[in-house]
Design an enzyme around this catalytic site. Sequence first.
Site, PDB file in Angstrom:
ATOM      1  CE  LYS A   1      24.745  32.572  29.525  1.00  0.00           C
ATOM      2  NZ  LYS A   1      25.221  33.773  28.817  1.00  0.00           N
TER       3      LYS A   1
ATOM      4  CG  ASP B   1      23.296  37.782  31.885  1.00  0.00           C
ATOM      5  OD1 ASP B   1      23.410  38.276  33.035  1.00  0.00           O
ATOM      6  OD2 ASP B   1      22.451  38.195  31.058  1.00  0.00           O
TER       7      ASP B   1
END
Length: 214
Positions: A124, A142
């Site tokens: 991420k 997220d």
Amino acid sequence: MAKQLDYHTIREIFTRFHAAEPEPKGELEHVNAYTLVVAVALSAQATDAGVNRATRALFKVADTPEKMLELGEERLIEHIKTIGLYRNKARNVMKLSRILVEEFGGEVPNSRAALQSLPGVGRKTANVVLNMWWRYPAQAVDTHIFRVGNRTGIAPGKDVDAVERAIEDNVPADFALHAHHWLILHGRYHCKARKPACPTCIIRDLCQYEDKTQ
């Protein structure tokens, strides 16, 4: 989990997002690729606003890996101790700074694999850096994007990897660069976890979420 929306519906959704905010921006403050990596690494399980408060003074004295190593771990901790897991994050920042200096000539690499080789940098974080600094259409999933993707049907998936693939597969290419910012901001300010603001949502009529608020 909602059903996957069709291409034309997704295109209309992102057309509306674009009309409302043509150039969405990430909210983490940074001055270069290195400070972006540090800010994103610090933001795990913390708010962007909280990270920004801690890094404004930090980045004035340590905006390169060399300066961060010179600052040292204990002085770094003084700057970031308001952020959750700050001791572990401080160790990772020092380690990644040393690796950048010793293995990358002090420069932040622009490949996902190289970024993920740095301590504290997962997929991420790597995707955020690739997207925000090098404008690569990487999708950093997220909790906000995971929620919006599944509620709306834009990108349903059982885990973050599945949602990331669904975004890549189903969001029209001309919207791909900013897709993750539009989805994050929509989740943060409109499609909230506990009480989504459905009455004022610009994609309410296209969203498949069954429990819409009145």
